[in-house]
Design a protein around this motif. Structure first.
Motif, short mmCIF file in Angstrom:
data_model
loop_
_atom_site.label_atom_id
_atom_site.label_comp_id
_atom_site.label_asym_id
_atom_site.label_seq_id
_atom_site.Cartn_x
_atom_site.Cartn_y
_atom_site.Cartn_z
N ASP A 63 39.39 52.15 9.38
CA ASP A 63 38.09 51.49 9.54
C ASP A 63 37.02 52.18 8.70
N ALA A 66 37.54 51.19 5.13
CA ALA A 66 37.09 49.80 4.97
C ALA A 66 35.57 49.73 4.87
N SER A 67 34.88 50.52 5.70
CA SER A 67 33.41 50.55 5.63
C SER A 67 32.94 51.08 4.28
N TYR A 68 33.62 52.09 3.77
CA TYR A 68 33.28 52.65 2.45
C TYR A 68 33.43 51.58 1.38
N ILE A 69 34.53 50.85 1.41
CA ILE A 69 34.79 49.82 0.42
C ILE A 69 33.73 48.73 0.48
N LYS A 70 33.21 48.47 1.69
CA LYS A 70 32.17 47.45 1.86
C LYS A 70 30.78 47.97 1.49
N GLY A 71 30.70 49.26 1.09
CA GLY A 71 29.43 49.79 0.60
C GLY A 71 28.76 50.82 1.48
N HIS A 72 29.30 51.13 2.63
CA HIS A 72 28.72 52.14 3.52
C HIS A 72 29.21 53.52 3.10
N HIS A 73 28.46 54.16 2.20
CA HIS A 73 28.91 55.42 1.60
C HIS A 73 28.36 56.64 2.31
N GLN A 75 28.79 58.21 5.20
CA GLN A 75 29.54 58.45 6.43
C GLN A 75 29.54 59.93 6.76
#
Length: 126
Positions: A63, A66-73, A75
């Motif tokens: 998860d 997946a968030s990183y791939i969607k642009g949430h860098h 973390q």
């Protein structure tokens, strides 16, 4: 990235994975004789298969990737750390599957069953 660069990267990745696996063994399993000790404990408490417990831990990291791939860098953990954990968890799952296969043949010496067909061929593009 060319093939040689990727081979160098892969060697570095495996070193990080092994280091992570060894430190996780000390921290979580706390048992050199049973690499699955923490999964066994939790599986027993929850009355689940230890592979299910492992899957929950693994999916937390999936998860995050997946968030990183969607642009949430931004973390809490670098995405490469999450990918390292995913690979470690998959290697543990592989070990659980091997262990199950070995239990079917208890008198034989442990030998991993699966031998992948693909091998690296660094000269194949020359």
């Amino acid at each position: 990235m060319n093939l040689n660069q990727h081979n160098i990267l892969l060697k570095s990745i495996w070193e990080v994975i092994n280091k992570t696996r060894l430190s996780g063994q000390k921290e979580y399993a706390a048992d050199q004789e049973n690499v699955f000790a923490n999964f066994d404990r939790i599986a027993k408490q929850l009355k689940l298969d230890k592979k299910v417990v492992l899957w929950v831990y693994l999916m937390k990291h999936v998860d995050g990737v997946a968030s990183y791939i969607k642009g949430h860098h931004s973390q809490r953990e670098d995405v490469r750390g999450r990918m390292t954990d995913i690979i470690v968890y998959l290697s543990l799952l592989w070990g659980m599957i091997e262990e199950e296969s070995a239990e079917e043949k208890p008198d034989e010496e442990f030998k991993p069953e699966y031998k992948g067909e693909w091998t690296s061929e660094p000269d194949r593009f020359k």
